[in-house]
Scaffold this active site. Sequence first.
Site, mmCIF file in Angstrom:
data_model
loop_
_atom_site.group_PDB
_atom_site.id
_atom_site.type_symbol
_atom_site.label_atom_id
_atom_site.label_comp_id
_atom_site.label_asym_id
_atom_site.label_seq_id
_atom_site.Cartn_x
_atom_site.Cartn_y
_atom_site.Cartn_z
ATOM 1 N N VAL A 49 -26.040 91.037 79.064
ATOM 2 C CA VAL A 49 -25.101 89.947 78.786
ATOM 3 C C VAL A 49 -23.825 90.497 78.151
ATOM 4 O O VAL A 49 -22.716 90.056 78.478
ATOM 5 C CB VAL A 49 -25.743 88.869 77.875
ATOM 6 C CG1 VAL A 49 -24.777 87.722 77.654
ATOM 7 C CG2 VAL A 49 -27.044 88.337 78.483
ATOM 8 N N HIS A 76 -38.863 84.777 83.933
ATOM 9 C CA HIS A 76 -37.725 85.668 83.694
ATOM 10 C C HIS A 76 -37.955 87.025 84.362
ATOM 11 O O HIS A 76 -39.087 87.368 84.697
ATOM 12 C CB HIS A 76 -37.509 85.884 82.189
ATOM 13 C CG HIS A 76 -36.775 84.757 81.515
ATOM 14 N ND1 HIS A 76 -37.423 83.648 81.010
ATOM 15 C CD2 HIS A 76 -35.451 84.556 81.291
ATOM 16 C CE1 HIS A 76 -36.530 82.821 80.487
ATOM 17 N NE2 HIS A 76 -35.327 83.346 80.650
ATOM 18 N N THR A 83 -35.576 79.846 75.038
ATOM 19 C CA THR A 83 -35.240 78.563 75.667
ATOM 20 C C THR A 83 -36.487 77.693 75.809
ATOM 21 O O THR A 83 -36.455 76.490 75.510
ATOM 22 C CB THR A 83 -34.625 78.805 77.063
ATOM 23 O OG1 THR A 83 -33.500 79.650 76.907
ATOM 24 C CG2 THR A 83 -34.221 77.510 77.729
ATOM 25 N N GLY A 138 -26.732 84.739 70.270
ATOM 26 C CA GLY A 138 -27.502 84.376 71.468
ATOM 27 C C GLY A 138 -28.826 85.102 71.541
ATOM 28 O O GLY A 138 -29.631 84.839 72.437
ATOM 29 N N THR A 139 -29.056 86.031 70.601
ATOM 30 C CA THR A 139 -30.300 86.822 70.622
ATOM 31 C C THR A 139 -31.513 85.912 70.417
ATOM 32 O O THR A 139 -31.491 85.039 69.546
ATOM 33 C CB THR A 139 -30.247 87.889 69.498
ATOM 34 O OG1 THR A 139 -29.112 88.719 69.740
ATOM 35 C CG2 THR A 139 -31.507 88.733 69.467
ATOM 36 N N MET A 199 -27.137 79.393 76.236
ATOM 37 C CA MET A 199 -25.738 78.964 76.099
ATOM 38 C C MET A 199 -25.297 78.071 77.255
ATOM 39 O O MET A 199 -24.123 77.732 77.355
ATOM 40 C CB MET A 199 -24.810 80.189 76.055
ATOM 41 C CG MET A 199 -25.055 81.120 74.897
ATOM 42 S SD MET A 199 -24.409 80.452 73.346
ATOM 43 C CE MET A 199 -25.075 81.665 72.188
ATOM 44 N N LYS A 205 -37.399 91.435 80.367
ATOM 45 C CA LYS A 205 -37.312 90.589 79.154
ATOM 46 C C LYS A 205 -38.403 90.987 78.164
ATOM 47 O O LYS A 205 -39.567 91.144 78.523
ATOM 48 C CB LYS A 205 -37.424 89.108 79.542
ATOM 49 C CG LYS A 205 -37.260 88.195 78.338
ATOM 50 C CD LYS A 205 -36.915 86.782 78.717
ATOM 51 C CE LYS A 205 -36.797 85.868 77.502
ATOM 52 N NZ LYS A 205 -35.699 86.245 76.588
ATOM 53 N N GLY A 224 -23.926 94.252 70.920
ATOM 54 C CA GLY A 224 -24.849 94.328 72.067
ATOM 55 C C GLY A 224 -24.051 94.571 73.335
ATOM 56 O O GLY A 224 -24.428 94.135 74.425
ATOM 57 N N ALA A 225 -22.917 95.273 73.167
ATOM 58 C CA ALA A 225 -21.925 95.425 74.250
ATOM 59 C C ALA A 225 -22.460 96.120 75.493
ATOM 60 O O ALA A 225 -21.990 95.860 76.594
ATOM 61 C CB ALA A 225 -20.708 96.180 73.719
HETATM 62 P P1 NAD Z 1 -30.331 94.067 76.863
HETATM 63 O O1 NAD Z 1 -31.623 94.752 76.500
HETATM 64 O O2 NAD Z 1 -29.714 94.343 78.187
HETATM 65 O O3 NAD Z 1 -29.229 94.392 75.738
HETATM 66 C C1 NAD Z 1 -29.528 94.515 74.370
HETATM 67 C C2 NAD Z 1 -28.313 95.097 73.645
HETATM 68 O O4 NAD Z 1 -28.641 95.234 72.256
HETATM 69 C C3 NAD Z 1 -27.908 96.494 74.146
HETATM 70 O O5 NAD Z 1 -26.493 96.592 74.137
HETATM 71 C C4 NAD Z 1 -28.455 97.418 73.049
HETATM 72 O O6 NAD Z 1 -27.702 98.610 72.909
HETATM 73 C C5 NAD Z 1 -28.270 96.526 71.829
HETATM 74 N N1 NAD Z 1 -29.139 96.960 70.722
HETATM 75 C C6 NAD Z 1 -30.481 97.146 70.765
HETATM 76 N N2 NAD Z 1 -30.920 97.563 69.553
HETATM 77 C C7 NAD Z 1 -29.824 97.647 68.749
HETATM 78 C C8 NAD Z 1 -29.612 98.011 67.398
HETATM 79 N N3 NAD Z 1 -30.635 98.385 66.612
HETATM 80 N N4 NAD Z 1 -28.354 97.939 66.898
HETATM 81 C C9 NAD Z 1 -27.325 97.541 67.676
HETATM 82 N N5 NAD Z 1 -27.457 97.192 68.966
HETATM 83 C C10 NAD Z 1 -28.691 97.242 69.499
HETATM 84 O O7 NAD Z 1 -30.620 92.517 76.677
HETATM 85 P P2 NAD Z 1 -29.877 91.245 77.325
HETATM 86 O O8 NAD Z 1 -30.560 90.840 78.566
HETATM 87 O O9 NAD Z 1 -28.391 91.472 77.331
HETATM 88 O O10 NAD Z 1 -30.255 90.145 76.241
HETATM 89 C C11 NAD Z 1 -29.916 90.319 74.870
HETATM 90 C C12 NAD Z 1 -30.521 89.184 74.060
HETATM 91 O O11 NAD Z 1 -29.930 87.944 74.456
HETATM 92 C C13 NAD Z 1 -32.035 88.999 74.237
HETATM 93 O O12 NAD Z 1 -32.590 88.566 73.021
HETATM 94 C C14 NAD Z 1 -32.116 87.886 75.277
HETATM 95 O O13 NAD Z 1 -33.337 87.181 75.227
HETATM 96 C C15 NAD Z 1 -30.965 87.049 74.845
HETATM 97 N N6 NAD Z 1 -30.394 86.152 75.852
HETATM 98 C C16 NAD Z 1 -29.898 84.993 75.377
HETATM 99 C C17 NAD Z 1 -29.278 84.111 76.235
HETATM 100 C C18 NAD Z 1 -28.670 82.858 75.685
HETATM 101 O O14 NAD Z 1 -28.065 82.078 76.452
HETATM 102 N N7 NAD Z 1 -28.756 82.628 74.385
HETATM 103 C C19 NAD Z 1 -29.190 84.416 77.606
HETATM 104 C C20 NAD Z 1 -29.691 85.637 78.061
HETATM 105 C C21 NAD Z 1 -30.274 86.515 77.155
#
Ligand code: NAD
Length: 255
Positions: free
Chosen positions: A13, A144, A155, A88-89, A115, A148, A8-9
């Site tokens: 996040v 949010h 959470t 974290g997803t 986290m 989102k 998810g680079a």
């Molecule tokens: P974002 O949409 O900015 O990023 C998503 C990433 O996933 C992108 O890099 C995208 O290229 C990648 N992706 C999407 N589909 C894909 C696939 N089929 N294969 C590979 N990669 C794929 O989202 P974000 O705001 O960075 O949040 C990502 C996740 O983390 C969400 O589920 C969000 O709710 C969650 N989140 C968790 C926390 C925590 O503390 N646990 C905090 C913030 C966000």
Amino acid sequence: MIKVGVFGASGRVGKLLIEDLKATEGMSLSSVFVRNELDFAIDPSVLVTSDMRSFLLGCDLVIDFSLPEACEALLEEAIKHPKPLVVGTTGLSAHQLNLLKQASDNMPVLYATNMSLGVALLSKLVHMASARLEGFDIEIVEMHHRHKKDAPSGTALTLAQSAAAGRGLDLDSVRVSGRDGNIGARTKEEISVMALRGGDIVGRHTVGFYNDGEFIELNHTATSRNTFSKGALRAGSWLVKQPSGLYSIADCLEL
Ligand code: NAD
């Protein structure tokens, strides 16, 4: 040196994880998984690949902030090539949560819908308050940013789970996630979880306990997404030393 793979680079996040890793002692970025080309520069020593197997073999620890379908594909591959895994997803389905559990038979897996240290503590406080504040109505509101995708937030659901557990209730039987129309009075046991979306809000959660004559509101506000990326790195450095199993952020923080 722990070699970290970021899944998810290119996400909000994920990009912060890559930045924070540069200043994290004892950890370095070794591989990133991409579907298409990266839209930013990265050190040439880092493996940038769309092959999941190479991505996994190129690191000692995986940190995932992606989407549920992507996380599912990662888990399926990680079951074949085990690596300590911080997930974290949010918004994972029952099937995806089962995969997470299955993966943790052969590798340490930490799953946290948030986290941050603050939310981990809030979750404990909610459990305590819910158990002690007999008869108080529990209402949870989360806010949010407009991008989102899942609602209510992972959470908020974790906090609702803590509230339900504090009262020995099954969350699925008492959760309400919207009110509209002539729905009648609030039942005593229901725990509502409401989602608001707008602007660039990083994350705000309020758990209210309401009674006749008084109420308490416990609130957490994340003001920076680095709270999550730094929290995930802290969790990862702890996780690599653990045996196989499924861990929570509370385990890592010893709360
Ligand atoms: P974002 O949409 O900015 O990023 C998503 C990433 O996933 C992108 O890099 C995208 O290229 C990648 N992706 C999407 N589909 C894909 C696939 N089929 N294969 C590979 N990669 C794929 O989202 P974000 O705001 O960075 O949040 C990502 C996740 O983390 C969400 O589920 C969000 O709710 C969650 N989140 C968790 C926390 C925590 O503390 N646990 C905090 C913030 C966000």
